[in-house]
Design a protein around this motif. Structure first.
Motif, PDB file in Angstrom:
ATOM      1  N   THR A  14       1.014  -0.731   0.337  1.00 61.07           N
ATOM      2  CA  THR A  14      -0.517   0.196   0.362  1.00 61.07           C
ATOM      3  C   THR A  14       0.819   1.800  -0.163  1.00 61.07           C
ATOM      4  N   ILE A  15       0.337   1.962  -0.916  1.00 67.20           N
ATOM      5  CA  ILE A  15       1.407   3.431  -0.700  1.00 67.20           C
ATOM      6  C   ILE A  15      -0.046   4.882  -0.626  1.00 67.20           C
ATOM      7  N   GLY A  16       0.289   5.186   0.524  1.00 68.66           N
ATOM      8  CA  GLY A  16      -0.120   5.531   0.952  1.00 68.66           C
ATOM      9  C   GLY A  16      -1.086   5.131   3.097  1.00 68.66           C
ATOM     10  N   ALA A  17      -1.148   6.644   3.544  1.00 70.35           N
ATOM     11  CA  ALA A  17      -1.253   5.552   4.941  1.00 70.35           C
ATOM     12  C   ALA A  17      -2.605   6.701   5.513  1.00 70.35           C
ATOM     13  N   GLY A  18      -3.594   7.314   4.596  1.00 71.06           N
ATOM     14  CA  GLY A  18      -4.246   7.953   5.298  1.00 71.06           C
ATOM     15  C   GLY A  18      -5.558   7.366   5.671  1.00 71.06           C
ATOM     16  N   ARG A  19      -6.690   7.948   5.598  1.00 73.77           N
ATOM     17  CA  ARG A  19      -7.556   7.413   6.116  1.00 73.77           C
ATOM     18  C   ARG A  19      -8.473   6.590   5.372  1.00 73.77           C
ATOM     19  N   VAL A  20      -8.093   6.091   4.226  1.00 72.58           N
ATOM     20  CA  VAL A  20      -8.434   5.199   2.760  1.00 72.58           C
ATOM     21  C   VAL A  20      -7.502   4.093   3.572  1.00 72.58           C
ATOM     22  N   GLY A  21      -6.230   4.732   2.706  1.00 73.51           N
ATOM     23  CA  GLY A  21      -5.442   3.041   2.675  1.00 73.51           C
ATOM     24  C   GLY A  21      -5.467   2.405   3.725  1.00 73.51           C
ATOM     25  N   ALA A  22      -5.149   3.442   4.561  1.00 73.58           N
ATOM     26  CA  ALA A  22      -4.976   2.296   5.937  1.00 73.58           C
ATOM     27  C   ALA A  22      -6.103   1.171   5.999  1.00 73.58           C
ATOM     28  N   VAL A  23      -7.485   1.962   6.532  1.00 76.72           N
ATOM     29  CA  VAL A  23      -8.559   1.003   6.412  1.00 76.72           C
ATOM     30  C   VAL A  23      -8.710  -0.528   5.362  1.00 76.72           C
ATOM     31  N   LEU A  24      -8.581  -0.135   3.965  1.00 78.05           N
ATOM     32  CA  LEU A  24      -8.173  -0.991   2.830  1.00 78.05           C
ATOM     33  C   LEU A  24      -7.437  -2.211   2.985  1.00 78.05           C
ATOM     34  N   ALA A  25      -6.291  -1.015   3.416  1.00 72.68           N
ATOM     35  CA  ALA A  25      -5.608  -2.279   3.375  1.00 72.68           C
ATOM     36  C   ALA A  25      -5.373  -3.243   4.374  1.00 72.68           C
ATOM     37  N   SER A  26      -5.991  -2.403   5.947  1.00 76.98           N
ATOM     38  CA  SER A  26      -6.392  -3.264   6.712  1.00 76.98           C
ATOM     39  C   SER A  26      -7.791  -4.481   6.207  1.00 76.98           C
ATOM     40  N   ALA A  27      -8.721  -4.216   5.717  1.00 76.62           N
ATOM     41  CA  ALA A  27      -9.323  -4.825   4.786  1.00 76.62           C
ATOM     42  C   ALA A  27      -9.043  -6.342   4.328  1.00 76.62           C
ATOM     43  N   LEU A  28      -8.024  -5.699   3.238  1.00 77.87           N
ATOM     44  CA  LEU A  28      -7.469  -6.863   2.107  1.00 77.87           C
ATOM     45  C   LEU A  28      -7.264  -8.158   3.291  1.00 77.87           C
ATOM     46  N   GLY A  29      -6.153  -7.611   4.357  1.00 82.37           N
ATOM     47  CA  GLY A  29      -5.424  -8.248   5.163  1.00 82.37           C
ATOM     48  C   GLY A  29      -6.141  -9.386   5.303  1.00 82.37           C
ATOM     49  N   GLY A  30      -7.394  -8.396   6.382  1.00 85.29           N
ATOM     50  CA  GLY A  30      -8.079  -9.675   6.763  1.00 85.29           C
ATOM     51  C   GLY A  30      -8.959 -10.411   5.750  1.00 85.29           C
ATOM     52  N   ALA A  31      -8.911 -10.420   4.241  1.00 83.83           N
ATOM     53  CA  ALA A  31      -9.308 -11.126   3.717  1.00 83.83           C
ATOM     54  C   ALA A  31      -8.863 -12.606   3.673  1.00 83.83           C
ATOM     55  N   GLY A  32      -7.699 -12.173   4.083  1.00 84.46           N
ATOM     56  CA  GLY A  32      -6.404 -13.205   3.578  1.00 84.46           C
ATOM     57  C   GLY A  32      -5.169 -12.944   3.185  1.00 84.46           C
ATOM     58  N   HIS A  33      -5.393 -11.750   2.234  1.00 82.83           N
ATOM     59  CA  HIS A  33      -4.154 -11.493   1.253  1.00 82.83           C
ATOM     60  C   HIS A  33      -3.382 -11.144   2.742  1.00 82.83           C
ATOM     61  N   ALA A  34      -2.302 -11.049   1.904  1.00 87.11           N
ATOM     62  CA  ALA A  34      -0.585 -10.665   2.743  1.00 87.11           C
ATOM     63  C   ALA A  34       0.125  -9.511   2.300  1.00 87.11           C
ATOM     64  N   LEU A  35      -0.205  -8.959   3.411  1.00 92.02           N
ATOM     65  CA  LEU A  35       0.640  -7.331   3.205  1.00 92.02           C
ATOM     66  C   LEU A  35       1.978  -6.918   3.657  1.00 92.02           C
ATOM     67  N   THR A  36       2.389  -6.974   3.094  1.00 90.43           N
ATOM     68  CA  THR A  36       3.790  -6.987   2.346  1.00 90.43           C
ATOM     69  C   THR A  36       4.510  -5.531   3.089  1.00 90.43           C
ATOM     70  N   GLY A  37       3.748  -4.595   3.252  1.00 91.10           N
ATOM     71  CA  GLY A  37       4.478  -3.531   3.511  1.00 91.10           C
ATOM     72  C   GLY A  37       3.314  -2.096   2.940  1.00 91.10           C
ATOM     73  N   ILE A  38       4.055  -0.854   3.911  1.00 89.32           N
ATOM     74  CA  ILE A  38       2.904   0.270   3.203  1.00 89.32           C
ATOM     75  C   ILE A  38       4.279   1.996   3.113  1.00 89.32           C
ATOM     76  N   ALA A  39       3.994   2.281   2.999  1.00 85.55           N
ATOM     77  CA  ALA A  39       4.438   3.520   2.852  1.00 85.55           C
ATOM     78  C   ALA A  39       3.844   4.889   3.225  1.00 85.55           C
TER      79      ALA A  39
END
Length: 253
Positions: A14-39
């Motif tokens: 994820t590039i962008g840890a604003g209000r949207v990016g952090a939440v959507l990344a968390s949702a994708l992680g909750g769906a079972g995807h592996a979160l490799t990193g965030i900017a």
């Protein structure tokens, strides 16, 4: 079987840890995807990343792209084009990589520099106002997401939305500006009206003006929306033919 062992799981950066990016990344992680990193650059973004994604490393942009099969670009709409072009110039994009942005105003045309390198472009915008906290994860359930993508890969965009708990609907490439205008109008006017009304009540000394107005505003908005809602969109994928930072947003970047 653990979520990360299921078929179809992706490494998501994820590039962008604003209000949207952090939440959507968390949702994708909750769906079972592996979160490799965030900017995350600003102090607010770093604090949000630490709160929402405590086990996800904060990395430089090239490292995120290199490690990820899906790159989520949750940046402001006016920064999206230069970001994609800059990463293309650096040779970061690669064939078959999914590149997803969250800006309401753009379709997939803004991702053309990544497409030249063989990346797969997807535009996914949640029609929701974000707080950037865990409260948003529950609110994603049933939220409509505008999706734009080339026809062969449109099911991928729709599937990602469903995994996050949302409902996808298709917006044509040429209609993205009009869609963004509608989103901006809804957010701006509703915010301005609430601010004005609460200001008037506070001016006459009324305590907790927001709490007093909340039932009225919610019921008024629900009644107004009901007049324009003929029912559910067919199969969550009806077609209307024709990004992320710390600013208030109706889901856009």
């Amino acid at each position: 079987m653990r979520p990360d062992q299921r078929a179809g799981r992706l490494g998501v950066g994820t590039i962008g840890a604003g209000r949207v990016g952090a939440v959507l990344a968390s949702a994708l992680g909750g769906a079972g995807h592996a979160l490799t990193g965030i900017a995350a650059v600003s102090d607010a973004s770093r604090e949000r990343a630490a709160a929402m994604l405590p086990d996800v490393p904060i990395l430089a942009l090239p490292d995120i792209v290199e490690r990820s099969e899906l790159v989520l670009l949750a940046v402001p709409a006016d920064e999206l084009g230069s970001l994609v072009e800059g990463l293309a110039t650096a040779g970061a994009w690669r064939p078959g990589q999914l590149v997803v942005h969250t800006a309401a105003a753009h379709g997939v045309g803004v991702l053309e520099p990544a497409m030249r390198a063989g990346a797969i472009p997807l535009a996914i915008h949640p029609a929701m106002s974000f707080t950037g906290t865990s409260l948003d994860l529950g609110r994603l359930a049933g939220t409509w997401f505008a999706v734009t993508a080339p026809a062969p890969v449109l099911p991928i965009a729709q599937a990602l939305v469903v995994e996050m708990g949302g409902e996808p609907f298709v917006v044509g490439e040429s209609d993205r500006p009009a869609y963004a205008e509608a989103i901006d109008t809804a957010v701006s006017f509703s915010t301005a009206i609430v601010d004005q009304a609460t200001g008037i009540l506070e001016g006459i000394g009324m305590p907790r003006a927001g709490a007093v107005l909340a039932p009225l505003v919610r019921s008024s908005v629900e009644n107004a929306l009901a007049r324009h809602d003929p029912g559910p969109l067919i199969d969550g994928a009806a077609t209307i033919d024709g990004a992320d930072d710390d600013r208030p947003s109706g889901g856009g970047a």
